[in-house]
Scaffold this motif. Structure first.
Motif, PDB file in Angstrom:
ATOM      1  N   UNK A   7      40.121 -60.578  -8.227  1.00  0.00           N
ATOM      2  CA  UNK A   7      39.609 -59.272  -8.650  1.00  0.00           C
ATOM      3  C   UNK A   7      38.097 -59.291  -8.457  1.00  0.00           C
ATOM      4  N   UNK A   8      37.455 -58.192  -8.757  1.00  0.00           N
ATOM      5  CA  UNK A   8      36.006 -58.113  -8.645  1.00  0.00           C
ATOM      6  C   UNK A   8      35.492 -57.465  -9.922  1.00  0.00           C
ATOM      7  N   UNK A   9      34.579 -58.123 -10.575  1.00  0.00           N
ATOM      8  CA  UNK A   9      34.039 -57.588 -11.819  1.00  0.00           C
ATOM      9  C   UNK A   9      32.613 -58.034 -12.007  1.00  0.00           C
ATOM     10  N   UNK A  10      32.095 -57.760 -13.162  1.00  0.00           N
ATOM     11  CA  UNK A  10      30.728 -58.159 -13.406  1.00  0.00           C
ATOM     12  C   UNK A  10      30.293 -57.861 -14.809  1.00  0.00           C
ATOM     13  N   UNK A  11      29.068 -58.176 -15.050  1.00  0.00           N
ATOM     14  CA  UNK A  11      28.457 -57.905 -16.340  1.00  0.00           C
ATOM     15  C   UNK A  11      27.062 -57.369 -16.078  1.00  0.00           C
TER      16      UNK A  11
END
Length: 178
Positions: A7-11
C-alpha cells in the motif's frame, strides 16, 4: 514521511505535531489522485497514487515487460537487475521512481513540506532508487529561495508503518478532555 509497499501511506508532521485527520485517517496519501481516468484502485476510485507507486503496480509492470520473477519483484531486485545492464529494468526503475515522485510533488505543492523521509520498499532500492526519486521531484517541483526539497531514506522494513499505526492509536488513547 512516505511509506511504499503493498500500500502507500504516510504521515504529516505539521508544526511539530502529527496531523491525524478526521478519525485518524490523515495518512491516506495513496488515495490522492495522480491520473485522471487511471487504473481502478482497491478503494473503488480511479487514478489513485497507490495504483502507480506500489508493489502491485511494480510487479504487474515487471510481468508485462517479461522481467524475471515478476511476482517477487521489489525495488531491491529491480535495482539489481538494472545494475546488470538490463535496459528494460532500468526504464522500469525510472518509471517507478517518477511515479513515487509525482505524489511527493503534489504533496509538496499542496502543503509545502520540504523534508520527506521515505520508508518501505523504495528504500530497499538503496541510493540508486532514492536518488532517482529525488531527481524526479526536483524536475517536478519549482525551486524557491529557502524552499529546497530534501528526500532521505528511512527504514526499508514495515517498522515505520507499524510505528505510525501505534502512534495514531496512542495519540487517540492518551488525549484528555480539557
Amino acid at each position: 514521511m512516505i511509506y511504499t509497499g503493498e500500500a502507500l501511506g504516510g504521515a504529516l508532521y505539521l508544526e511539530g505535531h502529527l496531523h491525524r485527520g478526521l478519525a485518524g485517517a490523515g495518512g491516506e496519501l495513496g488515495h490522492t489522485f495522480v491520473q485522471l481516468d487511471g487504473e481502478l484502485c482497491r478503494c473503488g476510485r480511479r487514478g489513485c497514487w497507490e495504483t502507480i507507486a506500489t508493489l502491485r503496480w511494480l510487479r504487474g509492470e515487471a510481468a508485462a515487460l517479461g522481467l524475471p520473477d515478476p511476482a517477487g519483484m521489489n525495488a531491491r531486485r529491480l535495482v539489481a537487475v538494472a545494475g546488470e545492464g538490463n535496459e528494460t529494468a532500468s526504464a522500469l526503475l525510472d518509471r517507478y521512481a517518477r511515479n513515487v515522485s509525482v505524489g511527493i510533488a503534489n504533496l509538496q505543492q499542496t502543503m509545502a513540506p520540504n523534508f520527506f523521509i521515505l520508508h518501505g520498499d523504495v528504500v530497499g532500492g538503496g541510493p540508486v532508487m532514492t536518488e532517482a526519486i529525488d531527481r524526479h521531484v526536483r524536475q517536478l517541483v519549482p525551486t524557491r529561495p529557502g524552499g529546497e526539497v530534501e528526500i532521505v531514506a528511512g527504514d526499508a522494513e514495515d517498522v515505520a508503518a507499524l510505528r505510525g499505526a501505534a502512534g495514531l492509536v496512542l495519540s487517540e488513547a492518551l488525549q484528555f478532555a480539557v
